[in-house]
Design an enzyme around this catalytic site. Sequence first.
Site, PDB file in Angstrom:
ATOM      1  CG  ASN A  26       1.400   1.012   4.178  1.00  0.00           C
ATOM      2  OD1 ASN A  26       1.216  -0.136   3.979  1.00  0.00           O
ATOM      3  ND2 ASN A  26       2.745   1.457   4.069  1.00  0.00           N
ATOM      4  N   GLY A  27      -0.795  -0.452   6.519  1.00  0.00           N
ATOM      5  CA  GLY A  27      -0.395  -1.137   7.666  1.00  0.00           C
ATOM      6  C   GLY A  27      -1.511  -2.311   7.904  1.00  0.00           C
TER       7      GLY A  27
ATOM      8  CD1 TRP B 166       0.000  -6.515  -2.681  1.00  0.00           C
ATOM      9  CD2 TRP B 166      -0.152  -6.665  -0.533  1.00  0.00           C
ATOM     10  NE1 TRP B 166       0.604  -7.933  -2.480  1.00  0.00           N
ATOM     11  CE2 TRP B 166       0.272  -8.060  -1.072  1.00  0.00           C
ATOM     12  CE3 TRP B 166      -0.392  -6.946   0.704  1.00  0.00           C
ATOM     13  CZ2 TRP B 166       0.482  -9.181  -0.599  1.00  0.00           C
ATOM     14  CZ3 TRP B 166      -0.208  -7.952   1.471  1.00  0.00           C
ATOM     15  CH2 TRP B 166       0.270  -9.327   0.899  1.00  0.00           C
TER      16      TRP B 166
ATOM     17  NE  ARG C  67       4.689   1.754   0.113  1.00  0.00           N
ATOM     18  CZ  ARG C  67       5.839   1.589   1.008  1.00  0.00           C
ATOM     19  NH1 ARG C  67       6.917   1.647   0.241  1.00  0.00           N
ATOM     20  NH2 ARG C  67       5.623   0.976   2.106  1.00  0.00           N
TER      21      ARG C  67
ATOM     22  CD  GLU D  44      16.931 -13.824  -6.381  1.00  0.00           C
ATOM     23  OE1 GLU D  44      16.546 -14.229  -5.379  1.00  0.00           O
ATOM     24  OE2 GLU D  44      16.787 -12.615  -6.842  1.00  0.00           O
TER      25      GLU D  44
ATOM     26  CG  HIS E 131      19.382 -38.138  -1.552  1.00  0.00           C
ATOM     27  ND1 HIS E 131      19.768 -39.499  -1.234  1.00  0.00           N
ATOM     28  CD2 HIS E 131      20.494 -37.535  -1.946  1.00  0.00           C
ATOM     29  CE1 HIS E 131      21.171 -39.294  -1.326  1.00  0.00           C
ATOM     30  NE2 HIS E 131      21.734 -38.242  -1.720  1.00  0.00           N
TER      31      HIS E 131
ATOM     32  CE  LYS F 222      14.580 -11.421  -9.013  1.00  0.00           C
ATOM     33  NZ  LYS F 222      14.095 -11.816  -7.746  1.00  0.00           N
TER      34      LYS F 222
ATOM     35  CD  GLU G  14      10.353 -12.439  -7.447  1.00  0.00           C
ATOM     36  OE1 GLU G  14       9.594 -11.653  -6.807  1.00  0.00           O
ATOM     37  OE2 GLU G  14      11.527 -12.159  -7.568  1.00  0.00           O
TER      38      GLU G  14
ATOM     39  CB  CYS H  98      -0.966   0.018   1.168  1.00  0.00           C
ATOM     40  SG  CYS H  98      -2.240  -1.326   1.299  1.00  0.00           S
TER      41      CYS H  98
ATOM     42  CE  LYS I  52      11.594  -3.333  -5.068  1.00  0.00           C
ATOM     43  NZ  LYS I  52      12.339  -4.437  -5.442  1.00  0.00           N
TER      44      LYS I  52
END
Length: 613
Positions: free
Chosen positions: A101-102, A75, A27, A485, A508, A489, A492, A2, A608
């Site tokens: 935001n929160g 978000w 955000r 990583e 295994h 990538k 996402e 947000c 983000k």
Amino acid sequence: MCGIVGYLGKQQAAPILLDGLSKLEYRGYDSAGICVFAENRFCVEKTKGRLSALSELTEVGTTLPGTMGIGHTRWATHGAPSQINSHPHVSTNGKICVVHNGIIENYQSLKSYLMEQGKTFVSETDTEVAANLLELYYEEEGDLLQAAFRARETLVGSYALGILCIDQPDSILAMKKESPLIFGFGEGENFIASDAPAILKYTRKVVYLNNGDMVRFTKDSAVFYNALGEECVREPELITWEMTAAEKGGYPHFMLKEIHEQPKALRDTLHPRMKDGQVCLEGLTLTEDYLRNIRRIYIVACGSAYYVGCVGKYILEKTCRIPVEPVLASEFRYCEPVLGDDTLVIIISQSGETADTLAALRESRSLGARTLAIVNVVGSAISKEADDVIYTWAGPEIAVATTKAYSTQLSVLYLIALYMGKLLGTWVGEAYEQMYRALTQLPEAMEQMLTCDCLKHIEDHAEALCRKHDVFFIGRNTDSATCLEGSLKLKEIAYVHSEAYAAGELKHGPISLIEQDTLVIALATMEALFEKTLSNMEEVKARGAHVLAVTTEETAGKLKKAADRVILVPRTHPLLQPSLSVIPLQIFSYYVALKRGCDVDKPRNLAKSVTVE
Ligand code: F6R
């Protein structure tokens, strides 16, 4: 997670709010809204979907009059993305309007209480509780500031709140706990925002609010209050980076731009700290005695920053001979970490605001460990609370998927490795010098990998492989950490299911998933372990896998029939190799995402800066 923005001045507010929100879309971007105060009423426009929908609805803000307003890009946490759940939220009697935001953690009990007091709710959000609580207290106190002080005592959780009151046509109130909030001083106009790019076009003079801070501002003045409710002075800081750093600059996507910015980001992060064969970590308060007595290092972070820690384990253990344990920040607090004054906790975070990482930092400090934060955002909560900070000078990272922050975080770990290795006497002489020399040359080596030809070559692989639906990344040692990583990538931004395994681990269990044409991306850049990884490639090849090998020119000749495709990376010092090996994985994911028609910079369901647990 947000983004909020607020404007009060002489200009029409709505276009400025929309412009600010466009810089905060990273955000959150599932819905957006603005409220302007005009003709003694709140005019609210909000909509589900991207900011462009709101912009269209309001004709880029021109249909909304008024010179004061607040805006929000969301978000979703409480309640699905929808018009009703979008911010701003107006209280029952229309006296208060807020953007938030929160997360208000006690929103359910507060909601019941407020309903008993006659307040009504239309959305499923926790934010509407804040609007109604402020209204109730305002009705009881007759003063907005007192109401806000009371609300601060009542609200549990995190918030950056922008607040308009129907009786106050000339001022905006904003308050902050945990979630980021800055105040911007203009000439005859003032601003609030979740992050600097939103207001940088208008001012460079900002205050990063402290936890518990409140600010009440008009177009010409601002009064700050600290967590105790006392009026206080907050000295402004000047933002030195240019607005162009937060723009696409001719690239089709921020992610591609940021991939290309990596050599510069590395230079900015490394070179000022490397002089005459020495690593200078300016401002570090960690004493030599303390460093000599460290018995264990934890590296605590989330997502890609955690994967930097996974590479860091290999680097720091090799150079410093101290046990290093990377731990996910979301797990750290709940695993009863064994901490004491001989433990160093390295916290890694691009945003410096990630809720789990911040909580882990606080936990570490309360248990007596020293904390050293590697952070990109100056003035962020983590940078303020850690015992020591080393900044990654990556500049603003806008694409949701990190690239240049990842690379600079890793480069700071190299600096720490050299610094501590030398101090402890565990990494000296030729070993130290070779690594130091290679580190100074790392940005150039990275540059070689970002030529048009190299990108085109990887794009061709992406074109051919973009329809694969299950992908395995395998590698050994630091390559296995880099695989984590690479796999993230691909997941996402391209929405391709992928898994990362230490190459020796596949047999295994997971090898049973390999069938005809399953894509296996094998990182084999560690010369010392090349033959071992080669055997693992042959094992999957024998079971029908399609193998894309990432290796160096020196070893490529030995691949023979083990790989169907090859990407070459330049060879550097073995401990620095992960910095180069990750680059083709970033580029590959970028092109796969593009070919699959994904929104590269704003992948679905993500944001983000993750300021909720
Ligand atoms: C992935 C990515 C995330 C972040 C994670 C931590 O591309 O960007 O996994 O690395 O959310 O964020 P920071 O570094 O801001 O704490």
